[in-house]
Design a protein around this motif. Sequence first.
Motif, PDB file in Angstrom:
ATOM      1  N   PHE A  23      33.972  43.194  31.948  1.00  0.00           N
ATOM      2  CA  PHE A  23      33.458  43.641  33.236  1.00  0.00           C
ATOM      3  C   PHE A  23      32.272  44.561  32.971  1.00  0.00           C
ATOM      4  N   VAL A  24      31.386  44.597  33.952  1.00  0.00           N
ATOM      5  CA  VAL A  24      30.166  45.394  33.829  1.00  0.00           C
ATOM      6  C   VAL A  24      30.136  46.503  34.862  1.00  0.00           C
ATOM      7  N   ARG A  25      30.666  46.219  36.052  1.00  0.00           N
ATOM      8  CA  ARG A  25      30.571  47.173  37.152  1.00  0.00           C
ATOM      9  C   ARG A  25      31.900  47.240  37.880  1.00  0.00           C
TER      10      ARG A  25
ATOM     11  N   GLY B  70      33.649  35.078  41.328  1.00  0.00           N
ATOM     12  CA  GLY B  70      34.556  35.133  40.191  1.00  0.00           C
ATOM     13  C   GLY B  70      35.037  36.534  39.846  1.00  0.00           C
ATOM     14  N   GLY B  71      34.563  37.543  40.584  1.00  0.00           N
ATOM     15  CA  GLY B  71      34.971  38.913  40.322  1.00  0.00           C
ATOM     16  C   GLY B  71      36.445  39.124  40.602  1.00  0.00           C
TER      17      GLY B  71
ATOM     18  N   GLY C 123      40.780  34.704  51.580  1.00  0.00           N
ATOM     19  CA  GLY C 123      39.943  33.756  50.856  1.00  0.00           C
ATOM     20  C   GLY C 123      39.879  33.992  49.359  1.00  0.00           C
ATOM     21  N   LEU C 124      40.607  34.964  48.861  1.00  0.00           N
ATOM     22  CA  LEU C 124      40.632  35.206  47.419  1.00  0.00           C
ATOM     23  C   LEU C 124      41.470  34.132  46.730  1.00  0.00           C
ATOM     24  N   ALA C 125      41.139  33.874  45.467  1.00  0.00           N
ATOM     25  CA  ALA C 125      41.782  32.795  44.727  1.00  0.00           C
ATOM     26  C   ALA C 125      42.571  33.341  43.542  1.00  0.00           C
TER      27      ALA C 125
ATOM     28  N   VAL D  85      51.586  44.889  39.923  1.00  0.00           N
ATOM     29  CA  VAL D  85      50.155  44.717  40.169  1.00  0.00           C
ATOM     30  C   VAL D  85      49.910  43.329  40.751  1.00  0.00           C
ATOM     31  N   VAL D  86      49.082  43.257  41.788  1.00  0.00           N
ATOM     32  CA  VAL D  86      48.625  41.976  42.304  1.00  0.00           C
ATOM     33  C   VAL D  86      47.168  41.796  41.920  1.00  0.00           C
ATOM     34  N   VAL D  87      46.853  40.650  41.357  1.00  0.00           N
ATOM     35  CA  VAL D  87      45.484  40.343  40.923  1.00  0.00           C
ATOM     36  C   VAL D  87      44.980  39.116  41.675  1.00  0.00           C
ATOM     37  N   ALA D  88      43.668  39.055  41.877  1.00  0.00           N
ATOM     38  CA  ALA D  88      43.053  37.901  42.540  1.00  0.00           C
ATOM     39  C   ALA D  88      41.601  37.828  42.113  1.00  0.00           C
ATOM     40  N   ARG D  89      40.967  36.708  42.411  1.00  0.00           N
ATOM     41  CA  ARG D  89      39.556  36.513  42.090  1.00  0.00           C
ATOM     42  C   ARG D  89      38.796  36.060  43.331  1.00  0.00           C
ATOM     43  N   ALA D  90      37.522  36.453  43.380  1.00  0.00           N
ATOM     44  CA  ALA D  90      36.652  35.888  44.399  1.00  0.00           C
ATOM     45  C   ALA D  90      36.284  34.470  43.994  1.00  0.00           C
ATOM     46  N   PRO D  91      36.169  33.572  44.948  1.00  0.00           N
ATOM     47  CA  PRO D  91      35.788  32.198  44.607  1.00  0.00           C
ATOM     48  C   PRO D  91      34.423  32.154  43.911  1.00  0.00           C
ATOM     49  N   LEU D  92      34.260  31.187  43.035  1.00  0.00           N
ATOM     50  CA  LEU D  92      32.967  31.001  42.358  1.00  0.00           C
ATOM     51  C   LEU D  92      31.953  30.367  43.296  1.00  0.00           C
TER      52      LEU D  92
END
Length: 275
Positions: free
Chosen positions: A104-106, A229-230, A252-254, A268-275
């Motif tokens: 990760f960068v930010r 993808g974040g 809308g998170l994937a 912990v719940v994790v998710a990603r933004a769609p690409l």
Amino acid sequence: MLAKAVRRLEAAGVPDAPRDARRLLAHALGVAPGRLTLVLGGPVPDAAAEAFEILVTRRAAREPVSHLTGTRSFWGRDFVVTPDVLDPRPETEILIAAALEAPFVRVLDLGTGSGCILLTLLAERATATGIGCDLSGAALAVAGRNRAALGLDERAELCAGDWFAALDADTGRFDLIVSNPPYISASEMPALAPETRDFEPRAALTDEGDGLAAYRAIAAGAPAWLTPGGRLMVEIGPTQADAVSGLFAASGLAEVAVLRDLDGRDRVVVARAPL
């Protein structure tokens, strides 16, 4: 002296009284807890004995050890802790470990409190930068002290605001958003341990409702602030996995998934933004 303190703490219902008594005696003597055994054979100065007595009395009233010593260890670093912030807890390290599994960068830390999540992530990733937001100015002051102590003033920005309200159009997006929000329902508050219920900031513990208000706000806002993808990662209470996962999916998170802590509880719940 130490044995007497242990008996007092046990009588007050303090969990793991021997550990706490040793930690407090070490603090009163001004030595590292791991070195206490080396100095126990000698006389205890009067000033240290008096300080220890006061600390034991306060601990017997269930004041957290971190408030008495002023620090709490988290991911191998000491963080300043005051009654204005949540006490960093071992289970939150599950979120740290998961975040560090990918680059990760930010980073954006929502409800940063002591700053332990944001600052740990930045300390572990030398090229990353981040923002920590909190509604409490007092909490941000504590986070600022921790930021300075870790030498992260140039890479960590602290902002006052409620969830995403502190951000503006020039802020840009993040490839990692993290949060340990208030997730305890109002009905659960009376059953909490006195150390938590009576001494930690109530607004950081509960939304005074069903414990899901923060997740609703985060789920609604995160897609607009995540890069494609974040990742989004939030700590949850052990009964909230289905509800929070549903909120994230509905936004809308994937790739929504649940991680468990070392005790096998959903954490912990994790998710990603769609690409």
